[in-house]
Design an enzyme around this catalytic site. Structure first.
Site, PDB file in Angstrom:
ATOM      1  N   GLU A 392       0.836  -1.211   0.000  1.00 57.69           N
ATOM      2  CA  GLU A 392       0.000   0.000   0.000  1.00 57.69           C
ATOM      3  C   GLU A 392       0.870   1.260   0.000  1.00 57.69           C
ATOM      4  OE1 GLU A 392      -3.312  -0.114  -0.288  1.00 57.69           O
ATOM      5  OE2 GLU A 392      -3.949  -2.067   0.485  1.00 57.69           O
ATOM      6  N   LYS A 434      -2.520   9.462   2.053  1.00 53.94           N
ATOM      7  CA  LYS A 434      -3.872   8.934   2.303  1.00 53.94           C
ATOM      8  C   LYS A 434      -4.730  10.032   2.927  1.00 53.94           C
ATOM      9  CE  LYS A 434      -7.300   5.991   3.139  1.00 53.94           C
ATOM     10  NZ  LYS A 434      -7.664   4.780   3.824  1.00 53.94           N
TER      11      LYS A 434
HETATM   12  N1  LIG Z   1     -11.060   0.858   6.968  1.00 58.63           N
HETATM   13  C1  LIG Z   1     -10.274   0.860   5.926  1.00 58.63           C
HETATM   14  O1  LIG Z   1     -10.174   1.852   5.200  1.00 58.63           O
HETATM   15  C2  LIG Z   1      -9.459  -0.361   5.644  1.00 58.63           C
HETATM   16  C3  LIG Z   1      -8.435  -0.290   4.695  1.00 58.63           C
HETATM   17  C4  LIG Z   1      -7.678  -1.423   4.480  1.00 58.63           C
HETATM   18  C5  LIG Z   1      -7.945  -2.581   5.179  1.00 58.63           C
HETATM   19  N2  LIG Z   1      -8.947  -2.611   6.076  1.00 58.63           N
HETATM   20  C6  LIG Z   1      -9.225  -3.828   6.852  1.00 58.63           C
HETATM   21  O2  LIG Z   1      -8.091  -4.144   7.612  1.00 58.63           O
HETATM   22  C7  LIG Z   1      -8.077  -5.540   7.884  1.00 58.63           C
HETATM   23  C8  LIG Z   1      -6.693  -6.059   7.641  1.00 58.63           C
HETATM   24  O3  LIG Z   1      -5.796  -5.368   8.460  1.00 58.63           O
HETATM   25  P1  LIG Z   1      -4.380  -5.927   8.841  1.00 58.63           P
HETATM   26  O4  LIG Z   1      -3.690  -6.353   7.625  1.00 58.63           O
HETATM   27  O5  LIG Z   1      -3.747  -4.930   9.705  1.00 58.63           O
HETATM   28  O6  LIG Z   1      -4.723  -7.278   9.605  1.00 58.63           O
HETATM   29  P2  LIG Z   1      -5.004  -7.648  11.130  1.00 58.63           P
HETATM   30  O7  LIG Z   1      -5.544  -6.538  11.889  1.00 58.63           O
HETATM   31  O8  LIG Z   1      -5.771  -8.896  11.102  1.00 58.63           O
HETATM   32  O9  LIG Z   1      -3.517  -7.945  11.671  1.00 58.63           O
HETATM   33  C9  LIG Z   1      -2.729  -8.937  11.051  1.00 58.63           C
HETATM   34  C10 LIG Z   1      -2.049  -9.841  12.079  1.00 58.63           C
HETATM   35  O10 LIG Z   1      -0.989  -9.121  12.677  1.00 58.63           O
HETATM   36  C11 LIG Z   1      -1.049  -9.244  14.095  1.00 58.63           C
HETATM   37  N3  LIG Z   1      -0.456  -8.008  14.606  1.00 58.63           N
HETATM   38  C12 LIG Z   1      -0.908  -6.754  14.389  1.00 58.63           C
HETATM   39  N4  LIG Z   1      -0.033  -5.864  14.865  1.00 58.63           N
HETATM   40  C13 LIG Z   1       1.001  -6.555  15.408  1.00 58.63           C
HETATM   41  C14 LIG Z   1       2.210  -6.173  16.017  1.00 58.63           C
HETATM   42  N5  LIG Z   1       2.581  -4.894  16.127  1.00 58.63           N
HETATM   43  N6  LIG Z   1       2.991  -7.143  16.483  1.00 58.63           N
HETATM   44  C15 LIG Z   1       2.643  -8.445  16.325  1.00 58.63           C
HETATM   45  N7  LIG Z   1       1.553  -8.866  15.707  1.00 58.63           N
HETATM   46  C16 LIG Z   1       0.720  -7.919  15.246  1.00 58.63           C
HETATM   47  C17 LIG Z   1      -2.487  -9.454  14.393  1.00 58.63           C
HETATM   48  O11 LIG Z   1      -2.663 -10.117  15.608  1.00 58.63           O
HETATM   49  C18 LIG Z   1      -2.935 -10.287  13.220  1.00 58.63           C
HETATM   50  O12 LIG Z   1      -2.663 -11.631  13.470  1.00 58.63           O
HETATM   51  C19 LIG Z   1      -9.130  -6.148   6.998  1.00 58.63           C
HETATM   52  O13 LIG Z   1     -10.241  -6.452   7.795  1.00 58.63           O
HETATM   53  C20 LIG Z   1      -9.471  -5.036   6.023  1.00 58.63           C
HETATM   54  O14 LIG Z   1     -10.800  -5.112   5.577  1.00 58.63           O
HETATM   55  C21 LIG Z   1      -9.696  -1.521   6.313  1.00 58.63           C
HETATM   56 ZN   LIG Z   2      -5.894  -2.024   0.204  1.00 56.53          ZN
END
Ligand SMILES: NC(=O)c1ccc[n+]([C@@H]2O[C@H](COP(=O)([O-])OP(=O)(O)OC[C@H]3O[C@@H](n4cnc5c(N)ncnc54)[C@H](O)[C@@H]3O)[C@@H](O)[C@H]2O)c1
Ligand SMILES: [Zn+2]
Length: 572
Positions: A392, A434
């Site tokens: 991203e 963003k």
């Molecule tokens: N609202 C929006 O504009 C928007 C934009 C993009 C994505 N999203 C959403 O975001 C979600 C995906 O987010 P993501 O990729 O952050 O996934 P996530 O929140 O599921 O985190 C990914 C993994 O990383 C672990 N984790 C997170 N931070 C950590 C850290 N500092 N240390 C160790 N482990 C850590 C979590 O426990 C999880 O297992 C999806 O639900 C998607 O739909 C929303």
């Molecule tokens: Zn995306």
């Protein structure tokens, strides 16, 4: 002494200016006029669109011109927009030959009068958009009160009918206006700025914010730095938040970073209650939201108390959804802990939970009060998650910022190993991009926000065909960008050298360019259901150059199939 042949009605929206202007004009045999109507006529679009598309500053320029025009007309009663008298120049235009009457009302009266309209069409009043219009009315009224005081006469309208208010205005004009306009020093007194102490300071984000989101519905700062977590409580206090903090945390993240977050909150005087959510997308559900509502009820959470989301995009979306809906909205603070959440999910106000049928189907736009991102927490993020997040960041550079692309190319290794200075710089810049897009197009209405979907049309198709399990979002987006570049090259709009430059950088960050083995037919049917389909044709975000995205609806389906076949074939 002569009475002036112009009456100007000022006052907050909902004080009845329009109706009263009409009644007063009818009584005197004059014409009634609204500056807002003149603005709409001239701009050729409704006021919320002017705010959203051209910004408040442009609106204020139109307003001044409309006011000048209206104040040239004799025998006219002019109702002026709620914020028009803040400018000294506007007040001079009004005061010059016009009798200025301010219509006053209590915030509760105003809300009662505006409620039907706010409920029918919240966007019609962009200044009052948001979860708590009464608080917003109080805040705006307090800000503007010293300016409303700059009038020749004030009518308190609470409990009066429009006819009674009109009678009072006409009486004041008959008995008082001639003397008022002849009073010595009047023009200077009405034009001078109110003393500084009389004006409550408008919300100004702290100067040390990394960037500021200035969306139609809210303005808020983003703080991003190495070690920012220790500032969490101080930042909440600085944003005017008080009371308890309800920390909704990804359980995995909480185990590592929760104590530091709690300590930072407690040191600043917040009482903290924690709700850990099991890690993983499965938690982003209405069931989890309902369990959190139950918890908030047992905690006796009250309006004004803060939800703090600690975790990746999953928790930001889930906790944001709860904050948006519980008690019609609690203040929300995002503390994103994945790279994806920092540069994407935490900034922009999209909150949601998943439905069995589709991701993010149940959601809202709800902006946080602030975002605080501590880059150092990325050190514990699983490497594959970190890599996916870079997709991203690279996307932001490709669609908007060649300079950032250079930085990423020149510092790819340092960025990936999270060298504090480099990571702060490139991630901060990505967040600012963003924030800028969201500020321009909060609700995906003008098309600006659509460019963020670069790589996402194919990306979502891949995620769906892989049942969201095989590929991380960022990985799918990387393949999607590679595919979009192939399409753009074959349409003759992108130089193939630029496509190669993009793919080389993605590969250097360890991102995939292809997704062998995924079923093309499943992807195609998933893409036809994709949200970016508008009016039948898929809207592709393609690049013409670095920083020059275009939206194309005319990509021939055979070309899409050809590219998807290449991306998913076993051999490169
Ligand atoms: N609202 C929006 O504009 C928007 C934009 C993009 C994505 N999203 C959403 O975001 C979600 C995906 O987010 P993501 O990729 O952050 O996934 P996530 O929140 O599921 O985190 C990914 C993994 O990383 C672990 N984790 C997170 N931070 C950590 C850290 N500092 N240390 C160790 N482990 C850590 C979590 O426990 C999880 O297992 C999806 O639900 C998607 O739909 C929303
Ligand atoms: Zn995306």
């Amino acid at each position: 002494m002569k009475r002036p042949y112009r009456i100007i009605l000022t006052g907050f929206s909902g004080t009845g200016k329009t109706e009263v202007a009409r009644l007063v004009a009818a009584r005197l045999g004059w014409t009634a006029l609204e500056t807002d109507d003149l603005i709409v006529q001239r701009a050729g679009k409704p006021i919320p669109n002017i705010f959203a598309q051209d910004g408040e500053e442009h609106f204020r320029r139109l307003e001044r011109d409309a006011l000048a025009d209206a104040c040239r007309r004799p025998r006219t009663v002019i109702g002026i927009g709620g914020g028009a008298n803040i400018s000294g120049e506007n007040r001079r235009i009004m005061a010059d030959g016009g009798f200025i009457v301010c219509l006053e009302a209590h915030p509760e009266t105003i809300l009662q009068r505006l409620r039907p309209q706010l409920e029918q069409d919240p966007e019609a009043r962009p200044m009052l958009a948001g979860p708590d219009p009464l608080a917003r009315i109080r805040q705006l009224k307090a800000l503007r009160a010293p300016f409303y005081a700059l009038a020749d006469y004030t009518v308190h309208t609470d409990g009066l009918s429009p006819e009674q208010v009109a009678n009072e205005v006409v009486r004041a004009w008959r008995q008082l206006s001639a003397a008022a306009l002849a009073a010595e020093g009047r023009l200077a007194a009405l034009t001078a700025a109110p003393t500084a102490s009389a004006i409550a300071a408008p919300y100004r984000p702290p100067a040390d914010a990394t960037c500021v989101v200035q969306a139609a519905s809210a303005t808020y700062p983003v703080f991003l730095s190495w070690g920012a977590l220790t500032d969490l409580g101080r930042r909440l206090a600085q944003a005017g938040l008080t009371g308890r903090a309800f920390l909704i945390a990804d359980a995995t993240v909480h185990a590592r970073w929760g104590p530091a977050a709690q300590e930072a909150l407690r040191t600043a005087g917040f009482r903290v209650a924690v709700y850990p959510v099991p890690a993983g997308e499965a938690s982003k559900s209405l069931d989890t939201a309902a369990a959190i509502y139950d918890w908030l009820v047992t905690q006796r959470a009250e309006r004004g108390e803060t939800i703090v989301a600690l975790g990746g995009g999953m928790v930001c979306d889930l906790a944001g959804f709860v904050a948006a809906t519980f008690a019609r909205g609690l203040p929300l603070v995002h503390v994103p802990t994945t790279l994806l959440a920092m540069v994407d999910a935490a900034v922009g106000g999209k909150v949601a939970v998943d439905h069995r049928q589709a991701k993010n189907l149940i959601g809202a736009f709800y902006q946080p009060r602030l975002v605080l991102a501590d880059v150092s927490v990325l050190q514990t993020l699983p490497p594959r998650e970190l890599t996916a997040g870079w997709a991203e960041v690279i996307k932001h550079a490709l669609i908007m910022d060649e300079e950032l692309l250079h930085l990423l190319e020149g510092n790819a290794e340092a960025a990936q190993r999270l060298d504090p200075e480099v990571a702060e710089q490139v991630i901060g810049r990505s967040v600012a991009l963003k924030a800028a897009v969201v500020s321009e197009d909060e609700r995906e209405e003008t098309g600006r926000r659509t460019i963020l979907n670069y790589g996402h049309t194919i990306g979502h198709g891949l995620e769906a065909a892989a049942d969201y399990a095989g590929l991380l979002h960022g990985e799918a987006v990387a393949v999607g960008m590679s595919g979009a570049a192939r399409i753009a090259v074959r349409l003759g709009i992108l130089a193939s050298a630029l496509a190669q430059r993009q793919d080389a950088l993605l590969a250097r960050f360890g991102l995939p360019l292809r997704a062998p083995g995924i079923d093309v037919q499943r992807m195609l049917s998933a893409m036809a259901l994709d949200k970016k389909v508008k009016g039948g044709a898929v809207r592709w975000v393609l690049l013409e150059d670095i920083g020059r995205p275009v939206i194309r609806r005319d990509v021939p389906p055979p070309l899409v199939e050809e590219v998807l076949a290449e991306l998913t074939s076993a051999q490169p």
